[in-house]
Every structure is written in C-alpha cells, then in structure tokens.
Design an enzyme around this catalytic site. Structure first.
Site, PDB file in Angstrom:
ATOM      1  N   HIS A 284      18.930  65.946 -23.933  1.00  0.00           N
ATOM      2  CA  HIS A 284      18.701  65.344 -25.250  1.00  0.00           C
ATOM      3  C   HIS A 284      17.276  65.631 -25.706  1.00  0.00           C
ATOM      4  O   HIS A 284      16.324  65.356 -24.985  1.00  0.00           O
ATOM      5  CB  HIS A 284      18.909  63.829 -25.196  1.00  0.00           C
ATOM      6  CG  HIS A 284      20.358  63.436 -25.177  1.00  0.00           C
ATOM      7  ND1 HIS A 284      20.805  62.241 -25.677  1.00  0.00           N
ATOM      8  CD2 HIS A 284      21.450  64.098 -24.735  1.00  0.00           C
ATOM      9  CE1 HIS A 284      22.125  62.175 -25.536  1.00  0.00           C
ATOM     10  NE2 HIS A 284      22.536  63.289 -24.959  1.00  0.00           N
TER      11      HIS A 284
ATOM     12  N   TYR B 115      18.684  53.546 -30.725  1.00  0.00           N
ATOM     13  CA  TYR B 115      18.062  52.247 -30.457  1.00  0.00           C
ATOM     14  C   TYR B 115      18.038  51.509 -31.787  1.00  0.00           C
ATOM     15  O   TYR B 115      17.358  51.940 -32.719  1.00  0.00           O
ATOM     16  CB  TYR B 115      16.638  52.415 -29.927  1.00  0.00           C
ATOM     17  CG  TYR B 115      16.571  52.913 -28.496  1.00  0.00           C
ATOM     18  CD1 TYR B 115      16.722  54.270 -28.190  1.00  0.00           C
ATOM     19  CD2 TYR B 115      16.355  52.022 -27.438  1.00  0.00           C
ATOM     20  CE1 TYR B 115      16.658  54.713 -26.880  1.00  0.00           C
ATOM     21  CE2 TYR B 115      16.281  52.463 -26.129  1.00  0.00           C
ATOM     22  CZ  TYR B 115      16.431  53.813 -25.853  1.00  0.00           C
ATOM     23  OH  TYR B 115      16.364  54.252 -24.551  1.00  0.00           O
TER      24      TYR B 115
ATOM     25  N   PRO C 238      15.110  47.497 -19.321  1.00  0.00           N
ATOM     26  CA  PRO C 238      15.700  48.833 -19.452  1.00  0.00           C
ATOM     27  C   PRO C 238      15.415  49.548 -20.775  1.00  0.00           C
ATOM     28  O   PRO C 238      15.762  50.722 -20.918  1.00  0.00           O
ATOM     29  CB  PRO C 238      17.207  48.570 -19.308  1.00  0.00           C
ATOM     30  CG  PRO C 238      17.393  47.144 -19.696  1.00  0.00           C
ATOM     31  CD  PRO C 238      16.133  46.434 -19.305  1.00  0.00           C
TER      32      PRO C 238
ATOM     33  N   LYS D 145      12.946  53.550 -17.879  1.00  0.00           N
ATOM     34  CA  LYS D 145      11.950  54.016 -16.914  1.00  0.00           C
ATOM     35  C   LYS D 145      12.274  53.707 -15.441  1.00  0.00           C
ATOM     36  O   LYS D 145      11.674  54.297 -14.538  1.00  0.00           O
ATOM     37  CB  LYS D 145      10.581  53.369 -17.230  1.00  0.00           C
ATOM     38  CG  LYS D 145       9.925  53.907 -18.465  1.00  0.00           C
ATOM     39  CD  LYS D 145       9.338  55.287 -18.243  1.00  0.00           C
ATOM     40  CE  LYS D 145       9.330  56.098 -19.505  1.00  0.00           C
ATOM     41  NZ  LYS D 145      10.165  57.259 -19.512  1.00  0.00           N
TER      42      LYS D 145
ATOM     43  N   TYR E 187       8.333  58.302 -23.409  1.00  0.00           N
ATOM     44  CA  TYR E 187       9.775  58.320 -23.162  1.00  0.00           C
ATOM     45  C   TYR E 187      10.181  59.496 -22.273  1.00  0.00           C
ATOM     46  O   TYR E 187      10.953  59.333 -21.315  1.00  0.00           O
ATOM     47  CB  TYR E 187      10.547  58.364 -24.491  1.00  0.00           C
ATOM     48  CG  TYR E 187      11.992  57.951 -24.365  1.00  0.00           C
ATOM     49  CD1 TYR E 187      12.381  56.627 -24.564  1.00  0.00           C
ATOM     50  CD2 TYR E 187      12.974  58.884 -24.011  1.00  0.00           C
ATOM     51  CE1 TYR E 187      13.702  56.246 -24.420  1.00  0.00           C
ATOM     52  CE2 TYR E 187      14.300  58.497 -23.862  1.00  0.00           C
ATOM     53  CZ  TYR E 187      14.658  57.181 -24.080  1.00  0.00           C
ATOM     54  OH  TYR E 187      15.972  56.807 -23.923  1.00  0.00           O
TER      55      TYR E 187
END
Ligand code: APR
Ligand code: PHB
Length: 390
Positions: free
Chosen positions: A72, A201, A292, A296, A384
C-alpha cells in the site's frame, strides 16, 4: 536441557529473535504456552513497515509475504464528509507499507524454525524464570506432563503483555508508564472484497471507524466502542449499519459479507523501563503496548529483537557486553517515538468521551492540517511507514 538463549513466547518477537540467532549460529530454545494451532490462528494486526518486510526478506522468510502481501502506497483520512489521501512514496522518499496478517507472519516463522531443527516447544506450562542476576540463569517449565529445566546464558522475555517474564522482575526495578483510553475497538473479519484499495481512517461524530483488509476477498473493519462493549448487543446487521453510517460518502458503497470473526479490544499505552534485569531482556509486548491506531505493535516487537539479536551476537562472538548494556536505552528511543505517534493518531481520530465542542474543533483543525499541508502529512507518513533512524 541446555542452550545459549532461552526464549519465552513464540509471538513475532520470540520467533524473529530465534531465527536471527540461528542465522548467526547461536542456539536457542523457544517455549510457548499455547498450542501451534492457536498461535497460527490468532487474529492480530496486519500492517508491516517497509523495514519489517525488508528484515523478514533478509532472514529468508519473506517469500510468501512478497507473493501474498498487499503493498500500500498510502492511506485515506476521512472526516467532515470527505476523504483525503496521504501518499507515502512522495512524502517519504519512496517508502510504503505491506498489509499481511500477523498470524501469517507467525506461520512463516514457525515453519522456518521447524526447518532449522532447533527446539520450539508448544503447550508449555508453569514457566518460571530463575537466577537472572547470576551468570547461570534457568527457566523452569512443564511440558508433556514432565517438569523440565532449561539452563541458558540469557533469557529473552518475549511473552507478551500478560507473560511471566516482566512479572518475575523484583518490585522497584522497573518503572511503568501507562495511559488507558476510555474506548475500545470492535473488530470484524468479513468474507467480502475490500470496499476501497487502501485503508480508511475515519473520524466521525459517532466514533472512529477503520477499513482495512487481509486479501482481495477478506475485509477487516473496526468501530470505536466502549472498552467493555458486550458483543451480544452487536448482531451482524447492527455492525454493518453502524459501519455504513460512519463511512457514508456520496457515491461509495461498503461491501458486506459473512462475518467470520468478531472481537472487542481495549486500548492502552504502556512502557516499562528499563527493559533488562540482569540476564533477562524483555522485547515486544512484554515491555510495551501501543493503541492500534498507528499500526506499530508488531513492527516495534520486530525492531526490538533485531537490536537484541545484534547485541547477543556481539557477546557470543566477541565477549562484547556493551551492546547488551545499551539495549534498553537503544530500543526505548524508537518505542517512545511510536508511543507518541500512536497516542497522537488515537487522540486525533477518536470521539473523546467527556470531550466538548472545543475538543471536536481541535481534532478537525488537526485533521485539516494533516490533509492540506505536505509538511504535516510528511510527519504522519514517515512515522506510519517507519522511521529509518530514531
Ligand atoms: N510462557 C510461554 N509463553 C507465553 C507465556 C508464558 N508464561 N505467556 C505468554 N506467552 C506467549 C503467548 O501465548 C504468545 O504467543 O508469548 C507470546 C507473545 O506473543 P505476542 O503477544 O504476539 O507478543 P510479541 O511477540 O511481543 O508481538 C507483539 O503482538 O499483540 C500483538 O499488536 C501486538 O503486533 C504486536 C505483537
Ligand atoms: C488491521 O488491518 O488489523 C489494522 C490496520 C491498521 C491499524 C490497525 C489494525 O491501524
């Protein structure tokens, strides 16, 4: 029984450590409380940083991951009725993430361990860690109804948050840092093709929602809920309806399918310092937990044991104690960076109970900043995909 490193726990931390040590000719025994089926089926996280993928590849366990993992190059943030894409490669010098279930990583690592012929014992009970303040530590356990003792040079506590290794350290040695969040995630795995190519998100007045996936036919979805949410109050239709309300967007549809897994997870941030006591070294969830939202947990566990393996190798190969002495301070730098990032993502994206209109305005202002400023987006993106240096 004798070995060089006694490893408690066959999660990602214990298994990656065992394999890294094997590759350097260092012997270990892995002791796992659960059965093989259980650890291979347990559904956990699914986002691998570039550095995690590269390490698994270098270790020779990345073949299926490269084949089946979904690369991704971005995520989407949804708020105020719009979606905004964060593009990883352009913001991070070409880096990306790979979506591949933690239990798939665990399966690959168990297969690799078995291939080496070195011991991995499942369904081990009554584990006790002894003598870690001496040069001759040992691990007591019961396996196949028989009591055993594993003598070793070092013990690696890779036994997760509820393990025995951290608890075996005398009171007063460790300092705990923690934060509880007044919400949890209701997660489902559904036999439905993902409704979007990338993770979403979603910030919503009814609470956070996350769209993720495991494969082209399996969708993973989460809803913010109470930490003690009763699943009996959530028949499948109610879950789908709630997901639809939160993800609602003109011209977009959420694919439904059979729900094959359902669960509620609480959220906490937790760190202990130092991550060492004598010859016992803690790694992964045994020493730290992140909520979560930043994806990580698994990556931190792998980052810990990569450094621990190097430090142990320096000791076994050259008698160098300095790397082991510096282990805790070295890994805690990355851990605290990830703790901050995970707390920040969590605080920005969740409906805060007891929060007021001012809190909502601050969250929306922060989201708008990340969505509109390449510099703010780059900060999210580099954390990220995983920082190369911390
Ligand atoms: N003896 C032996 N094994 C134990 C004991 C014990 N007393 N207690 C726990 N274990 C085992 C657990 O059954 C589990 O398989 O230790 C293992 C710990 O694995 P994880 O919990 O997966 O922890 P870790 O390897 O640090 O990986 C961290 O897991 O929880 C996720 O999000 C987290 O992705 C992160 C990752
Ligand atoms: C998941 O796919 O399970 C997942 C993805 C991203 C997260 C957390 C979980 O932040």
């Amino acid at each position: 029984m004798r070995t060089e490193v006694g490893i408690v726990g066959a999660g990602p931390a214990g298994l990656v450590l065992a394999h890294l040590l094997h590759l350097r000719g260092i012997d270990s025994v892995v002791l796992e409380a659960r059965g093989r089926e259980y650890v291979e089926r347990r559904i956990r996280a699914g986002v691998l940083e570039q550095g995690t993928v590269d390490l698994l590849d270098e270790m020779g366990v990345g073949e299926r991951l490269r084949r089946e993992g979904l690369v991704h190059e971005g995520i989407e943030l949804q708020f105020g009725g719009e979606r905004h894409r964060i593009d990883f490669p352009s913001l991070t010098g070409g880096r990306a993430i790979t979506v591949y279930g933690q239990q798939e990583v665990v399966k690959d690592l168990i297969a690799a361990r078995i291939e080496t012929g070195r011991p991995l014992l499942f369904e081990v009970g009554d584990v006790t860690v002894n003598g870690v303040e001496t040069d001759a530590p040992s691990i007591g356990f019961v396996h196949d109804g028989e009591r055993g003792e594993l003598r070793c040079e070092f013990v690696a506590g890779c036994d997760g948050y509820h393990g025995v290794c951290r608890e075996s350290i005398p009171a007063g040695v460790l300092t705990e840092f923690s934060r509880e969040y007044p919400f949890g995630w209701l997660g489902i795995l559904a036999e439905a093709p993902p409704s979007n190519d990338e993770l979403i998100y979603c910030y919503h007045e009814r609470g956070f929602a996350l769209h993720s996936m495991r494969s082209p036919t399996l969708t993973r979805l989460y809803l913010q809920c109470r930490p003690d949410e009763d699943l009996d109050e959530w028949p499948d239709d109610r879950i789908w309806d709630e997901l639809e309300r939160r993800f609602a967007l003109e011209g977009w549809m959420l694919n439904r399918g059979e729900i094959v897994e359902k669960g509620v997870t609480g959220m906490r941030s937790f760190v202990v310092e130092p991550m060492q006591f004598g010859r016992l070294f803690l790694a992964g969830d045994a020493a730290h937990i992140v909520p979560p939202t930043g994806a990580k947990g698994l990556n931190l566990a792998v980052a810990d044991v990569r450094i621990l393996a190097d430090a142990l190798a320096a000791w076994f190969e050259h008698g160098d104690e300095s790397r082991l002495a510096g282990y805790s301070a070295e890994v805690l730098r990355r851990i605290w960076r990830a703790e901050h990032f995970s707390w920040w993502m969590t605080s920005m994206l969740h409906r805060l109970e007891g929060g007021d209109a001012f809190d909502v305005k601050l969250q929306l202002a922060q989201l708008a900043y990340v969505a509109s400023s390449p510099r703010a987006a780059a900060s999210l993106a580099e954390n990220y995909v995983g920082l190369e240096r911390v």
